[in-house]
Write a protein that holds these residues in place. Structure first.
Motif, mmCIF file in Angstrom:
data_model
loop_
_atom_site.group_PDB
_atom_site.id
_atom_site.type_symbol
_atom_site.label_atom_id
_atom_site.label_comp_id
_atom_site.label_asym_id
_atom_site.label_seq_id
_atom_site.Cartn_x
_atom_site.Cartn_y
_atom_site.Cartn_z
ATOM 1 N N THR A 57 -0.420 -5.750 4.162
ATOM 2 C CA THR A 57 -1.427 -5.402 3.162
ATOM 3 C C THR A 57 -2.619 -4.724 3.814
ATOM 4 O OG1 THR A 57 -0.762 -7.232 1.719
ATOM 5 C CG2 THR A 57 -2.979 -6.342 1.395
ATOM 6 N N GLN A 290 -3.587 -2.496 -5.369
ATOM 7 C CA GLN A 290 -2.672 -3.546 -4.936
ATOM 8 C C GLN A 290 -1.311 -3.462 -5.628
ATOM 9 O OE1 GLN A 290 -4.208 -7.592 -4.084
ATOM 10 N NE2 GLN A 290 -6.216 -6.800 -4.644
ATOM 11 N N ARG A 294 0.412 -6.031 -2.792
ATOM 12 C CA ARG A 294 0.629 -7.399 -3.256
ATOM 13 C C ARG A 294 1.600 -7.469 -4.434
ATOM 14 N NH1 ARG A 294 -0.846 -10.487 1.002
ATOM 15 N NH2 ARG A 294 -3.089 -10.814 1.187
ATOM 16 N N VAL A 633 -10.101 -4.940 0.002
ATOM 17 C CA VAL A 633 -8.830 -5.673 0.062
ATOM 18 C C VAL A 633 -8.538 -6.085 1.507
ATOM 19 C CG1 VAL A 633 -6.353 -5.602 -0.423
ATOM 20 C CG2 VAL A 633 -7.947 -4.389 -1.922
#
Length: 724
Positions: A57, A290, A294, A633
């Motif tokens: 990520t 995301q 994610r 993030v």
């Protein structure tokens, strides 16, 4: 009589520039490359480079952040030094090198340092993609003569945005298929092809773009307004330090009037008022982007089967651009009129509502994650061990052991026993005895087994009871209940067979999925999901069948009852992905609805409120909010505030709601430009005036709005459009 004849001469219409084909081709290929690569990037980082989800990520969002930071550098380079053509050409080559590095690193036989090549390649792509981002559409606009070709210019931008959308949609759909459905280099996937096809297309685009050089209208660099703004601010601050006592001014920017003039100073003041509203905006992009990290990891733990078709986890990202096409007319025709009736009519109100929708989308993703937690593998904690026993013999064994809470238990024939929470503070041994009353085993002197279980904290161990040379053989091996990162089934074969040393595993759903399984080793390995037939005798004799489902972890016992007669039993170590991938659709719908209200409205508001000389500057700072959002993030993923992914999703949702509360406070204090106040209060944005746009200095991105034309509404909507 005198007759007079009037002759009216008309100049022939200017032909549509042929050079546009080369520019459109370059943009299509670049967007195909960028979105295709980014679609599978997160899975490549975890599945091939063995990064954990948090590290993947971080890399994904650092890359995205840089891709939205470098447009500022690209604009300065084009407007102040190289010009648009050379900037596009040179940075496209940099871009191509980066794509090639990643594709080559993904080819296993080359044995290249894939991790290093990927990181360097991503940096090159960020520089190339970000650098040419503000230049391509502007360079296309330079090919037209205004105002004579204003209509043709509008058609160009429609075609330009179609090329962006086409490249995004096709690559987002195609690259996951290349990644998963094609097997190469003896692997169950083909990341090298998924990266290689976009890279080849990018090489082709550079050749096409270069071939059009003789047809291009190339303008010389004329200076960049973003640089001018920073110079003016710097001059104001330095002059204030020197003159604030002798020559005080009402505003700190007024100190730059002597050098840059009153108009520029006033325009920058107006710009600063808008930029104050930009402070909360990065949080939205932190949530929105995301989808490729994610949310894709979420999809890998879900079931994508729809009949004979299986949705790939990374293909879920295609929902966003598809929904955009449907939402644009829906919002214009129905949603906005309804919102106006309940009092939501100004741009800042709509933008706030869009941010709230993004937070709501993450609430939904949090609940989906809670449901997914129930299907996760049960892993041993640092203070406990896991024990599994598989019985490959045709008799039941009754165990007596020293294991607390498991002193007496039975392992049935072709059955299994598991104790997944055995307290072990340190490496521990437990003695056991096992006996059977089955006549077959008694006659074969296999009625009794004695031995010791070895358990280590934080680990799982398994034992397989089989027959060897008319004796009981107790095989010990390290076990794992962890699911495959790709969402594939994982299987281990335990065989009690005399006649065959290996079997052939054939997938009846996918004929390309075949695996030769050695029965002398007990390794756990991933396979494609589906119904499998097992063949012995070099793949000519079918002996059994078994179904292996996405995300499941299985141990399969294969026992030879009589010569060439087999019995198979599948044991589930970890359940398959029972939650369907379509449960992700609501959160995609909500965040896309939020994007329509946030991104379109935000850009239109910014353009309407910015002074004429600051149109390009405001677009530069809009892109910077995307870059900052992605870095947010990275910060949260690295800080590891929470261990649970569901809690992290709820954390982002709360952060978004608080962020929009701050934005509403700032918005309430904002005063719209007097000229636009009436239109804004009614919900209509003031359209740019083409006659007033000729004086706009060098532009960061001469899109249709900056040319004085109304852009297609799709131009600032989905992820493929927002940066262009």
């Amino acid at each position: 009589m005198v007759s007079t004849r009037f002759e009216v001469s008309s100049s022939p219409p200017i032909r549509y520039p042929k050079s546009i084909f080369f520019i459109i081709s370059n943009e299509f290929s670049e967007r195909f490359n960028y979105y295709g690569m980014r679609t599978v990037l997160a899975l490549y980082l975890t599945q091939k480079l063995n990064y954990d989800d948090d590290s993947a990520t971080v890399i994904y969002h650092v890359f995205t952040s840089l891709a939205y930071f470098f447009p500022l550098m690209g604009a300065i380079l084009a407007d102040s030094f190289l010009g648009k053509f050379k900037t596009i050409l040179y940075l496209s080559i940099v871009y191509c090198i980066g794509s090639t590095l990643i594709a080559m690193g993904a080819i296993p036989p080359l044995n290249l340092p894939a991790t290093s090549m990927t990181v360097i390649g991503l940096l090159f792509i960020a520089v190339g993609s970000g650098g040419i981002k503000p230049c391509v559409s502007a360079f296309g606009g330079d090919q037209f003569k205004l105002p004579e070709q204003a209509v043709q210019l509008a058609k160009f931008f429609s075609l330009f945005y179609f090329a962006i959308n086409a490249g995004s949609l096709i690559s987002t759909t195609l690259t996951p298929i290349l990644r998963e459905d094609i097997h190469c280099f003896n692997e169950t996937d083909c990341f090298s092809l998924a990266f290689g096809v976009p890279a080849v297309l990018m090489i082709f685009s550079i050749l096409v773009f270069a071939c059009g050089k003789s047809m291009y209208s190339i303008k010389k660099p004329a200076g960049n307004m973003v640089v001018l703004v920073f110079k003016c601010i710097g001059n104001a601050l330095s002059t204030k330090v020197k003159e604030q006592d002798e020559n005080p001014r009402s505003h700190w920017l007024d100190y730059a009037e002597m050098k840059y003039g009153r108009q520029i100073v006033q325009d920058i003041k107006s710009l600063m008022k808008i930029l104050v509203l930009y402070i909360p905006l990065p949080v939205f992009w932190a949530l929105f982007d995301q989808q490729g990290s994610r949310w894709t990891f979420q999809a890998t733990r879900m079931n994508g089967e729809i009949g004979a078709f299986t949705i790939k986890p990374d293909q879920m990202q295609v929902i966003n651009p598809l929904l955009i096409l449907a939402f644009i007319p829906f919002f214009e025709g129905l949603v906005y009129p309804v919102l106006e009736k309940v009092g939501i009519r100004t741009p800042l109100q709509k933008l706030s509502f869009g941010g709230i929708l993004a937070g709501a989308a993450f609430v939904l993703s949090g609940f989906v994650e809670l449901a997914l937690d129930e299907t996760n593998a049960v892993m041993p904690t640092p203070m406990e061990s896991q024990l599994r026993i598989y019985n490959g013999l045709p008799c039941d064994y009754h165990f007596k052991s020293e294991i607390p809470n498991f002193n007496n238990f039975t392992v049935q024939s072709i059955g299994a026993f598991e104790a997944i929470h055995v307290s072990t503070m340190q490496n521990t041994t437990f003695r056991f005895t096992a006996e059977t009353t089955e006549s077959f085993c008694v006659k074969a002197n296999m009625s009794n087994i004695t031995g010791t279980f070895y358990l280590n904290p934080g680990n799982a161990v398994s034992y397989f009871i089989s027959q060897k040379a008319n004796n009981v053989n107790l095989l010990e091996y390290a076990d794992s209940a962890e699911k495959d990162k790709r969402g594939l089934p994982r299987v281990r074969f335990l065989a009690n067979i005399k006649t065959a040393k290996k079997v052939l595993l054939k997938n009846s759903w996918n004929t390309d999925a075949q695996y030769n399984v050695s029965l002398n080793t007990y390794d756990q390995f991933p396979v494609a999901d589906g119904e499998y037939d097992l063949y012995s005798d070099n793949g000519t004799r079918k002996i059994a069948s078994v179904k292996l489902e996405l995300g499941g972890v299985y141990t399969v016992i294969l026992h030879e009852v009589l010569e060439n007669e087999f019995k198979l039993q599948r044991h589930t170590v970890t359940p398959s992905n029972s939650l369907h991938m379509l449960w992700l659709v609501p959160q995609y719908v909500v965040i896309t609805a939020g994007e329509v209200m946030f991104s379109i409205t935000g850009l239109q508001f910014s353009y309407s409120q910015a002074p004429e000389s600051m149109k390009s500057v405001i677009q530069a700072f809009w892109l910077l909010t995307v870059a900052i959002g992605n870095m947010l993030v990275v910060f949260i993923a690295e800080a590891k505030f929470v261990e649970s992914q569901s809690v992290e999703f709820f954390l982002f949702a709360v952060l978004m709601f608080l962020d929009m509360a701050l934005f509403m406070i700032l918005a309430a204090r904002y005063h719209y430009s007097e000229d636009d106040h009436k239109d804004i209060e009614s919900g209509d944005m003031k359209k740019p005036d083409i006659d007033k746009m000729d004086d706009v200095p060098s532009k960061l991105d001469q899109g249709p709005l900056e040319k004085g034309l109304e852009a297609p509404k799709a131009a600032y909507t989905n992820e493929a459009y927002r940066e262009d």
